[in-house]
Design a protein around this motif. Structure first.
Motif, PDB file in Angstrom:
ATOM      1  N   TYR A 164      -4.398 -11.477  25.448  1.00 28.59           N
ATOM      2  CA  TYR A 164      -4.495 -10.017  25.536  1.00 28.59           C
ATOM      3  C   TYR A 164      -5.944  -9.571  25.333  1.00 28.59           C
ATOM      4  CZ  TYR A 164       0.579 -10.184  25.078  1.00 28.59           C
ATOM      5  OH  TYR A 164       1.910 -10.456  25.275  1.00 28.59           O
ATOM      6  N   LEU A 196     -10.163 -12.468  23.506  1.00 30.78           N
ATOM      7  CA  LEU A 196      -8.769 -12.611  23.910  1.00 30.78           C
ATOM      8  C   LEU A 196      -7.895 -12.893  22.696  1.00 30.78           C
ATOM      9  CD1 LEU A 196      -8.914 -14.727  27.202  1.00 30.78           C
ATOM     10  CD2 LEU A 196      -8.792 -12.250  26.934  1.00 30.78           C
ATOM     11  N   TYR A 197      -6.965 -11.977  22.429  1.00 29.43           N
ATOM     12  CA  TYR A 197      -5.977 -12.162  21.371  1.00 29.43           C
ATOM     13  C   TYR A 197      -4.863 -13.037  21.924  1.00 29.43           C
ATOM     14  CZ  TYR A 197      -3.668 -10.856  17.013  1.00 29.43           C
ATOM     15  OH  TYR A 197      -3.108 -10.885  15.748  1.00 29.43           O
ATOM     16  N   LYS A 198      -4.565 -14.128  21.231  1.00 30.61           N
ATOM     17  CA  LYS A 198      -3.612 -15.143  21.694  1.00 30.61           C
ATOM     18  C   LYS A 198      -4.089 -15.825  22.979  1.00 30.61           C
ATOM     19  CE  LYS A 198       0.527 -13.177  19.522  1.00 30.61           C
ATOM     20  NZ  LYS A 198       1.935 -12.744  19.708  1.00 30.61           N
ATOM     21  N   ASP A 213      -6.730  -1.339  27.959  1.00 31.86           N
ATOM     22  CA  ASP A 213      -5.307  -1.214  27.632  1.00 31.86           C
ATOM     23  C   ASP A 213      -4.850  -2.629  27.303  1.00 31.86           C
ATOM     24  OD1 ASP A 213      -2.544  -1.156  27.600  1.00 31.86           O
ATOM     25  OD2 ASP A 213      -2.313  -0.192  29.552  1.00 31.86           O
ATOM     26  N   THR A 214      -4.795  -2.954  26.008  1.00 35.56           N
ATOM     27  CA  THR A 214      -4.584  -4.338  25.589  1.00 35.56           C
ATOM     28  C   THR A 214      -3.240  -4.895  26.034  1.00 35.56           C
ATOM     29  OG1 THR A 214      -6.119  -4.196  23.729  1.00 35.56           O
ATOM     30  CG2 THR A 214      -4.376  -5.837  23.565  1.00 35.56           C
ATOM     31  N   LEU A 215      -2.155  -4.179  25.761  1.00 37.84           N
ATOM     32  CA  LEU A 215      -0.835  -4.697  26.135  1.00 37.84           C
ATOM     33  C   LEU A 215      -0.661  -4.774  27.647  1.00 37.84           C
ATOM     34  CD1 LEU A 215       1.570  -3.070  23.515  1.00 37.84           C
ATOM     35  CD2 LEU A 215       0.467  -5.311  23.465  1.00 37.84           C
ATOM     36  N   GLY A 252      -3.027  -5.555  29.650  1.00 35.79           N
ATOM     37  CA  GLY A 252      -3.935  -6.570  30.171  1.00 35.79           C
ATOM     38  C   GLY A 252      -4.978  -6.019  31.117  1.00 35.79           C
ATOM     39  N   ASP A 306      -9.012  -7.866  24.042  1.00 35.42           N
ATOM     40  CA  ASP A 306      -9.232  -7.128  22.793  1.00 35.42           C
ATOM     41  C   ASP A 306     -10.597  -6.435  22.878  1.00 35.42           C
ATOM     42  OD1 ASP A 306      -9.143  -6.337  20.003  1.00 35.42           O
ATOM     43  OD2 ASP A 306      -7.726  -7.957  19.657  1.00 35.42           O
ATOM     44  N   GLU A 346       2.355  -0.512  17.551  1.00 38.94           N
ATOM     45  CA  GLU A 346       2.055  -1.203  18.807  1.00 38.94           C
ATOM     46  C   GLU A 346       3.197  -1.091  19.807  1.00 38.94           C
ATOM     47  OE1 GLU A 346       0.723  -5.183  17.977  1.00 38.94           O
ATOM     48  OE2 GLU A 346      -0.751  -4.527  16.483  1.00 38.94           O
ATOM     49  N   ASN A 393      -0.793 -11.509  30.695  1.00 36.10           N
ATOM     50  CA  ASN A 393      -0.483 -11.675  29.274  1.00 36.10           C
ATOM     51  C   ASN A 393      -0.428 -13.136  28.850  1.00 36.10           C
ATOM     52  OD1 ASN A 393       1.767  -8.796  28.926  1.00 36.10           O
ATOM     53  ND2 ASN A 393      -0.450  -8.910  28.956  1.00 36.10           N
TER      54      ASN A 393
END
Length: 295
Positions: free
Chosen positions: A198, A214-216, A166-168, A170, A200, A124, A194
């Motif tokens: 993130y 949404l991750y986190k 593009d997850t990182l 956002g 997903d 990652e 962020n």
């Protein structure tokens, strides 16, 4: 008025590191999904409550049903055919043999039966992942710019728009999808800071709206085809990786979650993190398509 008619509830207590890739298989009347870090494939029958699991030979990012029978699985080593009757995996193709640090992560099937899938840096960190299309001759065609963590793609019900994430970064992108499988007019569809979570896995419903875990971020968001945020579904856990529409009417939503980012103390305080959840909605999903090309 929102389309969500019930709150998310845990339906399978797994407390897994990284559940992903839920897909409703109509001919089986069951939900299939994976635990990437746990090297597991799971099957859940909501009618009977039956739960079954298989071991995968490595990290497995998705399983999608194939017209030939069985599933196409996205392993760290590439695409493979998975036979649930025997538990056997047969290698099909490695899209990135020159990138041993990458793995396959997420996927979907176009209405015409084409498989689209993404790769990502397993650490990652490096911008080494991309979205690929599996061609009829078995070749894998890179179709997007590279980024660290790809998610999706998802494809509109009419097969004319492809979404990828593009997850990182956002960022959620939309592209025009031509009948020959080529992409054009790539544009920003939505941007999520962020601190809000993130983006997903993405999924579309019958109205062409895009649902994004949404991750986190403790939620799933529903966007209109124009990129307008329509609804937010709050969860009792913080990492929702993807949803799938299932059940006879395609109005039961299943959501995979994760706990790999939590400390042991946080896991104890959040025991349903890493479980399979479900809730009901008033708008149906889109019936799944079998992988018909290139396998």
């Amino acid at each position: 008025m929102g389309v969500v008619t019930s709150a998310p509830q845990s339906v399978w207590s797994l407390a897994a590191p990284l559940l992903e890739g839920p897909v409703w298989v109509a001919h089986d009347a069951a939900l299939w999904f994976v635990d990437i870090k746990g090297h597991k494939i799971h099957r859940y029958d909501p009618e009977t409550g039956d739960k079954r699991s298989w071991d995968a030979p490595d990290q497995v990012g998705f399983v999608l049903p194939a017209a030939r029978g069985g599933f196409v699985a996205g392993l760290k080593t590439g695409l493979a055919h998975f036979d649930p009757e025997t538990g056997a995996f047969t290698q099909l193709v490695d899209p990135e043999p020159e990138k041993p640090g990458n793995r396959l992560n997420d996927a979907t099937v176009c209405p015409d039966g084409r498989l689209w899938f993404g790769t990502m840096d397993d650490a990652e960190a490096e911008d080494s992942g991309a979205v690929y299309r599996l061609a009829a001759d078995g070749d894998c065609v890179a179709s997007t710019p590279f980024c660290s963590i790809t998610n999706g793609p998802a494809i509109s019900p009419d097969g004319r728009t492809l979404y990828h994430i593009d997850t990182l970064g956002g960022l959620i992108f939309a592209c025009d999808l031509a009948p020959d499988g080529s992409l054009s007019n790539r544009r920003e569809f939505a941007r999520i800071p962020n601190e809000q979570g993130y983006p997903d896995g993405p999924t579309v419903d019958a109205e062409g709206c895009l649902w994004v875990g949404l991750y986190k971020g403790s939620a799933v968001r529903r966007y209109s085809p124009a990129g307008e945020l329509l609804e937010t579904v709050e969860f009792p856990v913080d990492a929702i990786t993807k949803i799938a529409f299932g059940g006879p009417d395609l109005k039961t939503v299943f959501a995979t979650t994760a706990n790999k980012h939590l400390t042991p103390e946080e896991k104890a305080a959040n025991p349903t993190s890493g479980d399979l959840f479900s809730f009901r909605v008033s708008v149906a999903g889109v019936a799944g398509t079998l992988v018909r090309e290139g396998v």
